[in-house]
Design an enzyme around this catalytic site. Structure first.
Site, PDB file in Angstrom:
ATOM      1  N   GLU A 285     -86.178 -35.899  19.666  1.00 19.16           N
ATOM      2  CA  GLU A 285     -86.839 -35.894  18.744  1.00 19.16           C
ATOM      3  C   GLU A 285     -86.594 -34.990  17.697  1.00 19.16           C
ATOM      4  O   GLU A 285     -87.331 -34.411  16.849  1.00 19.16           O
ATOM      5  CB  GLU A 285     -88.588 -35.386  19.449  1.00 19.16           C
ATOM      6  N   HIS A 309     -92.931 -42.653  20.985  1.00 17.41           N
ATOM      7  CA  HIS A 309     -92.890 -41.190  21.868  1.00 17.41           C
ATOM      8  C   HIS A 309     -92.138 -40.134  20.843  1.00 17.41           C
ATOM      9  O   HIS A 309     -92.818 -38.958  20.524  1.00 17.41           O
ATOM     10  CB  HIS A 309     -92.289 -41.094  22.931  1.00 17.41           C
ATOM     11  N   GLU A 310     -90.934 -40.422  20.553  1.00 19.59           N
ATOM     12  CA  GLU A 310     -90.248 -39.715  19.544  1.00 19.59           C
ATOM     13  C   GLU A 310     -90.808 -39.128  18.171  1.00 19.59           C
ATOM     14  O   GLU A 310     -90.961 -38.087  17.745  1.00 19.59           O
ATOM     15  CB  GLU A 310     -88.681 -39.980  19.274  1.00 19.59           C
ATOM     16  N   HIS A 313     -93.652 -36.600  18.541  1.00 20.39           N
ATOM     17  CA  HIS A 313     -93.154 -35.393  18.433  1.00 20.39           C
ATOM     18  C   HIS A 313     -93.018 -34.820  17.233  1.00 20.39           C
ATOM     19  O   HIS A 313     -93.133 -33.446  17.022  1.00 20.39           O
ATOM     20  CB  HIS A 313     -91.745 -35.251  19.246  1.00 20.39           C
ATOM     21  N   GLU A 332     -94.723 -32.087  25.610  1.00 20.88           N
ATOM     22  CA  GLU A 332     -94.520 -33.465  26.261  1.00 20.88           C
ATOM     23  C   GLU A 332     -95.834 -34.095  26.582  1.00 20.88           C
ATOM     24  O   GLU A 332     -95.996 -35.240  26.458  1.00 20.88           O
ATOM     25  CB  GLU A 332     -93.512 -33.454  27.154  1.00 20.88           C
ATOM     26  N   ASP A 387     -83.373 -27.516  32.646  1.00 21.16           N
ATOM     27  CA  ASP A 387     -83.147 -28.814  32.787  1.00 21.16           C
ATOM     28  C   ASP A 387     -83.074 -28.982  34.684  1.00 21.16           C
ATOM     29  O   ASP A 387     -83.506 -30.220  34.913  1.00 21.16           O
ATOM     30  CB  ASP A 387     -81.382 -28.978  32.433  1.00 21.16           C
ATOM     31  N   TYR A 395     -94.980 -34.509  31.046  1.00 15.73           N
ATOM     32  CA  TYR A 395     -95.188 -35.655  30.428  1.00 15.73           C
ATOM     33  C   TYR A 395     -96.542 -36.331  30.850  1.00 15.73           C
ATOM     34  O   TYR A 395     -97.445 -36.303  30.122  1.00 15.73           O
ATOM     35  CB  TYR A 395     -94.045 -36.608  30.248  1.00 15.73           C
TER      36      TYR A 395
END
Length: 613
Positions: A285, A309-310, A313, A332, A387, A395
């Site tokens: 994003e 979705h992006e 953001h 998210e 990560d 999400y």
């Protein structure tokens, strides 16, 4: 687009660069209590031959501690040449610095000591080929096959691998840049890209709104541009440009609908950068210029929820940002919720509910495979790389929490709450604790007797899903289930399955819910009827391959080799490698991976390397 004065004043006033005092980011060395960067100025050469960015970054500093003369920055695998600083009278001096031993997660702490409090600090440096936040592709690894390509992926803590920076979402910074490339290479950034419209190898960028460092982004390659609307356009290699424009030309409609629901878009333009297939995520994003995987160019707009979705953001994540990576659900979860509302507005309620149901089913399956502590919204990293804790929990569990609140309060009360939340925290970073304080005062206590704070705390701080969590279902999926059951019982043939009008969502539901021990005869019948092994829809191909690997269906393997070698999106390759290993195909999987690995992003390499250890 004209930016509302509220957004502009917050972005430019300086208050946006202040770290939230309650945010303690265990993944950063930055001494924000002493000093914070308010503006970054980059001057970098893109060196494809040596796979490095080389130049300097200049930090404009604001001192919060009158006694401190030390600036601490995050770095990872950077070569530091020298550090200079500017005093109040404008003179430049050499600064002493130390670069600490590399920590496997946080990288190397760069400590800079000044004789007096510096107004600006300039670090001369270069990145290394192994930078975790950059990928360098040869011409052969691109669509055009004629030019090299480079792009960044700074989230979560990878900005430090190509910029010495206070690499924490708890702070916000404006930036400008001058980027030098070969003359036939176009550079773009998460900034105003108007100078990038002229390909000359010397590009000037400006980002006037303050963002967290993980949103600083760069790409460079054989890129062309095509507008989609007054506010949107696409940068892409020529081979995929027209198809991308056709796929994503509803983006302006998405912006218009989101403006109506949640307040005016705050970032001016919204463009897309189509990346090579090696990009490890669906999208990133980066403000003003979302980075997008080509795996969602399906030809039928079936996967454009990724764009929603992006775009979402731009409100939740870029405008209102999690202060630490333990608060990722604030980015998210809200974004997944807003994404689905955008899809409902643009493509209808039926499609939105199908996407809810697919995501919910995926989450419920994944919850069975994740350690209980990692199924909490307010995650505890305990020293891990963010990560390594990546999952669908922030999400989809976050989205289901907001759907729960929407159902309890109704949209007439919940929508104004979300819109006010975005306004209250625009251009700020906040923690889960601050969100809890806000929701208590502005929703729970404002409308007493609807939802208790105990229930809010259960959603946020307890593992798993509450017993009364929403479980979205779709009438369309019920019909798919009925047809699937008849076929499984032998009452109908594959040719009689009513697939003519099925969307990709119905196909995914069908494939994901078939028995994991489906007979080879049944597998062959499906494949012969629908040519699933050769599917050109990346999501449908993935679902089919996952079913086939588990069932030992051999005809997929040439196509699966091509799938694994041709794309680097972690969602579509990592589970397949895991399944191949589990199902006795480790040697085959390893041979494919050794061939495919050079084309994968370092983030994907790290994840898959661990599977073969």
């Amino acid at each position: 687009m004209k930016i509302k004065p509220l957004f502009l004043s917050l972005a430019m006033a300086g208050m946006c660069s202040q770290a939230m005092a309650s945010a303690i980011d265990q993944n950063s060395y930055a001494n924000l209590d002493d000093v914070v960067t308010t503006h970054l100025s980059l001057d970098l050469d893109v060196d494809f031959a040596d796979k490095q960015l080389e130049g300097f970054v200049e930090h404009t500093l604001k001192w919060n501690n009158s006694k401190s003369k030390t600036l601490v920055l995050d770095t990872r695998d950077l070569d530091i040449d020298k550090v200079m600083y500017q005093d109040d009278d404008g003179s430049w001096h050499k600064a002493d610095y130390t670069l600490a031993k590399r920590d496997d997660v946080k990288g190397s702490k760069l400590t800079i000591k000044f004789k007096d409090q510096a107004a600006k600090a300039r670090i001369y440096y270069n990145s290394r080929p192994e930078a975790s936040g950059l990928q360098w592709l040869t011409p052969e690894q691109t669509a055009s096959k004629t030019h090299p390509f480079m792009y960044s992926q700074s989230q979560a803590i990878h900005a430090r691998s190509w910029i010495p920076v206070q690499d924490t979402p708890a702070m916000r910074v404006t930036y400008s840049a001058r980027i030098h490339t070969p003359k036939d290479i176009r550079a773009v950034m998460s900034a105003d890209n108007k100078d990038a419209l002229y390909k000359d190898g010397d590009y000037i960028f400006d980002m006037p709104q303050a963002i967290s460092p993980y949103l600083i982004a760069i790409g460079a390659g054989n890129l062309e541009f095509k507008a989609m609307s007054r506010q949107t356009g696409i940068f892409a290699e020529p081979e995929i440009l027209d198809a991308s424009v056709a796929e994503f030309n509803d983006t302006q409609a998405m912006i218009n609908k989101t403006n109506e629901m949640y307040g005016e878009y705050a970032w001016g333009r919204y463009d897309l950068l189509m990346l090579p297939p090696s990009f490890p995520f669906g999208g990133m994003e980066n403000p003003r210029l979302s980075f997008i995987t080509p795996t969602v160019v399906a030809g039928d707009k079936s996967l454009v929820n990724l764009i929603a979705h992006e775009l979402a953001h731009s409100w939740s994540g870029n405008l209102v940002t999690n202060a630490t990576w333990e608060d990722l659900w604030l980015n998210e979860g809200f974004t997944s919720y807003v994404e689905n509302r955008i899809m409902e507005e643009v493509f209808g309620r039926d499609r939105a509910v199908m996407e809810q149901a697919l995501d919910s089913a995926g989450l419920r399956a994944q919850l069975k495979t994740i350690d209980a502590p990692d199924t909490r919204l307010n995650l505890k990293l305990n020293g891990r790389d963010p990560d390594d804790a990546f999952s669908s929990v922030p999400y989809t569990k976050g989205q289901l929490f907001l759907i729960y609140l929407e159902e309890k309060y109704g949209r007439d009360k919940f929508d104004p709450f979300v819109k006010a939340y975005f306004k209250e925290f625009s251009f700020k970073s906040l923690t889960t604790a601050q969100f809890v304080t806000y929701i208590k005062a502005n929703l729970i206590e404002k409308y007493p007797g609807v939802v208790s704070m105990d229930k809010v705390n259960e959603w946020i701080f307890e593992p798993g899903l509450p017993s009364d969590a929403p479980n979205p279902t779709s009438d369309a999926f019920d019909k798919v289930d009925t047809a699937s059951a008849a076929w499984l019982k032998g009452e109908t043939t594959a040719a009689q399955l009513p697939t003519t009008q099925w969307t990709v969502h119905e196909w995914l539901h069908f494939l994901n819910n078939l028995p994991r021990d489906l007979s080879l005869d049944k597998m062959s019948e499906l494949d012969n009827q629908f040519n699933l092994t050769q599917s050109t829809n990346a999501e449908r191909a993935f679902a089919w391959f996952m079913l086939a690997v588990g069932n030992g269906y051999q005809p997929i393997y040439p196509a699966l080799d091509k799938h694994l070698s041709g794309i680097g999106r972690r969602k579509l390759i990592v589970p397949l490698y895991k399944s191949l290993i589990t199902n006795g195909k480790k040697e085959w999987a390893q041979s494919v991976y050794l061939k495919a690995r050079p084309g994968y992003h370092p983030l994907a390499q790290g994840t898959i390397d661990a599977l073969f250890e």
